[in-house]
Design an enzyme around this catalytic site. Structure first.
Site, PDB file in Angstrom:
ATOM      1  N   LYS A   1       0.860  -1.179   0.000  1.00 20.18           N
ATOM      2  CA  LYS A   1       0.000   0.000   0.000  1.00 20.18           C
ATOM      3  C   LYS A   1       0.894   1.226   0.000  1.00 20.18           C
ATOM      4  CE  LYS A   1      -3.514   2.447   2.645  1.00 20.18           C
ATOM      5  NZ  LYS A   1      -4.595   2.344   3.612  1.00 20.18           N
TER       6      LYS A   1
ATOM      7  N   LYS B   1      -2.123  -1.436  -3.945  1.00 17.38           N
ATOM      8  CA  LYS B   1      -2.980  -0.251  -3.895  1.00 17.38           C
ATOM      9  C   LYS B   1      -2.149   0.998  -3.879  1.00 17.38           C
ATOM     10  CE  LYS B   1      -5.891   1.998  -0.585  1.00 17.38           C
ATOM     11  NZ  LYS B   1      -6.189   2.133   0.780  1.00 17.38           N
TER      12      LYS B   1
HETATM   13  C1  PBG Z   1      -7.582   3.241   5.420  1.00 21.53           C
HETATM   14  C2  PBG Z   1      -7.785   3.202   3.957  1.00 21.53           C
HETATM   15  C3  PBG Z   1      -7.574   4.216   3.004  1.00 21.53           C
HETATM   16  C4  PBG Z   1      -8.031   3.707   1.782  1.00 21.53           C
HETATM   17  C5  PBG Z   1      -8.460   2.403   2.023  1.00 21.53           C
HETATM   18  N1  PBG Z   1      -8.287   2.114   3.352  1.00 21.53           N
HETATM   19  C6  PBG Z   1      -7.096   5.623   3.147  1.00 21.53           C
HETATM   20  C7  PBG Z   1      -5.710   5.926   3.504  1.00 21.53           C
HETATM   21  O1  PBG Z   1      -4.869   5.043   3.677  1.00 21.53           O
HETATM   22  O2  PBG Z   1      -5.451   7.115   3.697  1.00 21.53           O
HETATM   23  C8  PBG Z   1      -8.048   4.465   0.487  1.00 21.53           C
HETATM   24  C9  PBG Z   1      -9.050   4.010  -0.520  1.00 21.53           C
HETATM   25  C10 PBG Z   1      -9.309   4.969  -1.625  1.00 21.53           C
HETATM   26  O3  PBG Z   1      -8.628   6.003  -1.799  1.00 21.53           O
HETATM   27  O4  PBG Z   1     -10.252   4.712  -2.393  1.00 21.53           O
HETATM   28  N2  PBG Z   1      -6.283   3.358   5.846  1.00 21.53           N
END
Ligand code: PBG
Length: 326
Positions: free
Chosen positions: A196, A249
């Site tokens: 991520k 992601k």
């Molecule tokens: C929680 C999380 C996030 C997303 C999914 N789970 C936000 C982040 O990490 O700031 C982002 C999903 C999206 O942008 O569609 N941590």
């Protein structure tokens, strides 16, 4: 490899039937997962400004969205909660009666065959908006693990089918696996947000989930967009700790990572087409600068071609509807 004129690639592109015959990658509704944002109340449907077509809803409205997705062949939903109150540790995350837990129970009652995946993280639940507890101005990794484990167990107790930790703390997959096993949930799989990446593509989501960090950013725990080898180490670490599926992601800007993760692990790979990717396509489409539907479908096909088995996308219902027509 033969060369021109004995080999003419256009021979197999002449008709739609021929193109269909030699098509390498297919997109199917069953490969899609729809993210949903749930808050308390009834008959609530609150649009998210930066994500046209996405709403925060109460459980009753969420059921309508989920029912529609299921009827279109979409395999699952990914739940995010907007709690009634936030605190320093994010304690609403493991409240068995909070919106996410209620939504899980309602979904499993009404739509037992729809896969319910829950995002496990603290950023929606902490008043500072970070994904873990703060000590001395920074996120304390090890103190956060136990809280994430509590949240995961609460989701499992409500009936979640898959637990998906997105916090990016080191060691969280092992901590969550141990807690689930301990509480009798050894059969519940973990989908780890393994690779991520930190960055601006999550901007619109933070409006949707009300989870913008109140100071600093997430670069001290989410990955640097420049690093591909490190992404592989993150993935192998999560697999070693017990992840059953791994996620990359964002998706579109990180197709190389998806490809490497699939090729080097052979594990089921999910890719998350995030809020910023969605918002860009919607915005350019609204202006008439691109053919929105075709760009949407090509963006999803590319993620599949890179190697993703599962795509988490805000387009899930719309894409499934288009696929049914073709
Ligand atoms: C929680 C999380 C996030 C997303 C999914 N789970 C936000 C982040 O990490 O700031 C982002 C999903 C999206 O942008 O569609 N941590």
């Amino acid at each position: 490899m033969p060369s021109f004129p004995s080999y003419r690639p256009r021979r197999l592109r002449r008709t739609a039937a021929l193109r269909r015959l030699v098509r390498e990658t297919w997109l199917q509704p069953s490969q899609l997962v729809l993210p949903l944002f749930v808050r308390s109340g009834t008959a609530i449907r609150q649009p998210v400004d930066s994500m046209p077509g996405v709403d925060q809803t109460s459980v009753d409205e969420l059921l309508r969205d989920a029912r529609e997705a299921a009827s279109l062949g979409v395999s699952g939903v990914l739940l995010f909660g907007i709690p009634d109150r936030k605190d320093a540790t994010g304690s609403e995350a493991w409240n068995d009666d909070a919106p996410v837990q209620q939504a899980i129970r309602a979904l499993k009652r009404e739509l037992p065959d729809l896969v319910v995946i829950t995002d496990v993280c603290l950023c929606e639940y902490t008043e500072h908006g970070h994904c873990g507890v703060i000590r001395d101005g920074a996120v304390d990794n090890d103190a956060t693990l136990e809280l994430l484990a509590r949240e995961a167990v609460s989701h499992a107790r409500a009936g979640a089918d898959i637990i998906a930790p997105s916090d990016m703390m080191d060691g969280r997959v092992a901590a969550i696996r141990a807690a689930l096993d301990n509480e009798g949930f050894s059969e519940i799989p973990i989908l780890a947000y393994a690779a991520k990446f930190a960055g601006p593509f999550y901007g619109p989501f933070r409006e949707a989930a009300e989870s913008t960090p109140q100071f600093g950013d997430r670069r001290a725990y989410q990955m640097d967009a420049a690093n591909a080898d490190e992404a592989l180490r993150e993935v192998f670490l999560d697999i070693e700790e017990g992840a059953d599926m791994v996620m990359v992601k964002p998706a579109g800007p990180f197709l190389d990572i998806i490809h490497r993760v699939k090729a080097e692990t052979g594990y089921p790979v999910a890719a998350y087409q995030v809020s910023g990717e969605y918002a860009m396509i919607q915005a350019a489409g609204e202006r008439g600068w691109i053919d929105r539907e075709r760009v949407m479908m090509d963006s999803l096909l590319s993620i599949r071609r890179a190697g993703a088995d599962v795509i988490i996308t805000y387009f899930a219902r719309e894409a499934a509807r288009l696929l049914a027509r073709h």
